[in-house]
Design an enzyme around this catalytic site. Structure first.
Site, PDB file in Angstrom:
ATOM      1  N   ASP A   1       0.831  -1.192   0.000  1.00  0.00           N
ATOM      2  CA  ASP A   1       0.000   0.000   0.000  1.00  0.00           C
ATOM      3  C   ASP A   1       0.870   1.249   0.000  1.00  0.00           C
ATOM      4  O   ASP A   1       1.460   1.594   1.024  1.00  0.00           O
ATOM      5  CB  ASP A   1      -0.898  -0.006   1.252  1.00  0.00           C
TER       6      ASP A   1
ATOM      7  N   LYS B   1      -2.082   5.953  -4.237  1.00  0.00           N
ATOM      8  CA  LYS B   1      -3.186   6.910  -4.016  1.00  0.00           C
ATOM      9  C   LYS B   1      -2.842   8.271  -4.594  1.00  0.00           C
ATOM     10  O   LYS B   1      -1.678   8.693  -4.575  1.00  0.00           O
ATOM     11  CB  LYS B   1      -3.448   7.079  -2.503  1.00  0.00           C
TER      12      LYS B   1
END
Ligand code: NAP
Length: 320
Positions: A55, A90
């Site tokens: 992530d 992101k």
């Protein structure tokens, strides 16, 4: 291929018509000043241990290191193909504008040395003036968030094959409802804070009803906390850990796994990243659940702005 020690279970992303799976536990990469291990070394070690989900975020400044680690893992034969990994990154708030989504994704891909992402997330449901990345974000830098325009651009990224799935992070029920009202590709994931001291029952129920997979961040509540940690220092959880001959971290992660959620936990320490995977062959009891339900609830990560935004969570905290 090198020995992957733990086979991590996966769940299907519902929005993908059963086509895409996400490993239930991934390695977080949010930077910590105190960390002595580099992101590259940590990711390579994690791949050796069996982690497949990483992530990242453009704001973490780790995409280059994650990319280098993937190349090294391929060279070492720890994985035979990049397709064996699940890579999330992101979009930061300064790029949260319809015309900047595609260039931001292309930049992230280049930095990661990848042709495609597995999951691209809107990091926060706010937009700041394009340009300089500062943290926390001054409220004076904020501009209106064009959710519909941004989501259309996210959908375009998926249609172009640059990402297998798209999703959001830090979205309340109200914001998800708005998004679902115009989305032609629904969000695959909402990555939000979930831990034993912020259990998020209402938001999780809503996501489940809409086929949105929840990924829990800050599962150990340690990342940016100072002072007492409401889960790692919790006496009740210490008792549960002793009773199961596990650590508090394992109790926290096991509970999240039993909720049917996916989770990203950050450890760059070889032993602790190993420990965090040892949660699949035992379970919590009804008595444990009773004690867990009594833990005081409070959000840790209240927002990325200075001062905080009063309406970021749409006043849903007290109903969680
Ligand atoms: P976390 O995973 O809850 O906790 C990380 C901290 O716990 C680190 O200091 C780590 O230190 C320590 N730790 C890890 N395993 C441990 C264990 N078994 N025993 C004792 N200590 C342990 O916190 P987080 O980094 O805030 O959240 C995880 C990831 O979620 C982030 O890295 C990031 O990828 C993501 N995230 C996303 C958002 C968002 O807005 N979308 C916000 C926050 C976080 P060592 O490394 O020394 O083990």
């Amino acid at each position: 291929m090198g020995a992957a020690t733990v086979a991590i279970p996966e769940v299907v992303l519902e929005s993908s018509n059963g086509q895409r799976r996400i490993p239930v536990i991934g390695l977080g990469t949010a930077p910590e000043a105190s960390s002595k291990v580099s992101t590259k070394d940590a990711v390579v070690e994690a791949i050796k241990q069996g982690y497949r989900h990483f992530d990242a975020a453009s704001a973490y400044g780790v995409e280059q290191s994650v990319g280098e680690a993937i190349q090294e893992a391929l060279q070492l034969g720890l994985i035979s193909s990049r397709d064996q990994l699940f890579i999330t990154t992101k979009i930061w708030v300064t790029d949260n504008h319809p015309h900047l989504i595609l260039p931001a994704l292309q930049k992230s891909l280049k930095t990661l040395q990848l042709d495609y992402l597995d999951l691209y997330l809107i990091h926060w449901p706010i937009s700041a003036k394009p340009g300089k990345v500062t943290y926390p974000i001054e409220q004076s830098e904020l501009v209106p968030f064009d959710m519909e325009g941004v989501w259309k651009s996210m959908e375009e990224c998926q249609r172009l094959g640059l990402t297998k799935a798209i999703g959001v992070s830090n979205f309340s029920i109200k914001k998800l409802q708005k998004l679902l009202s115009f989305a032609t590709i629904p969000p695959a994931v909402n990555q939000v804070e979930v831990n034993l001291a912020f259990q998020q029952h209402k938001l999780r129920e809503f996501c489940k009803s809409k086929g949105i997979t929840v990924t829990a961040f800050s599962p150990l509540r340690k990342g940016s906390s100072r002072g007492t940690n409401m889960v790692m220092d919790n006496d009740v959880l210490k008792e549960l850990a002793d009773a199961h001959a596990k650590t508090v971290a394992q109790i926290c992660l096991r509970w999240i796994y039993e909720q049917g959620l996916t989770v990203v936990a950050k450890s760059y320490d070889k032993e602790r990243m190993k420990q965090n995977l040892e949660i699949f062959d035992w379970c919590l009891t009804d008595e444990d659940y009773k004690k867990i339900s009594e833990i005081h609830q409070d959000r840790l990560i209240k927002g990325p702005t200075k001062p905080l935004l009063h309406d970021l969570w749409d006043e849903e905290d007290e109903h969680q």
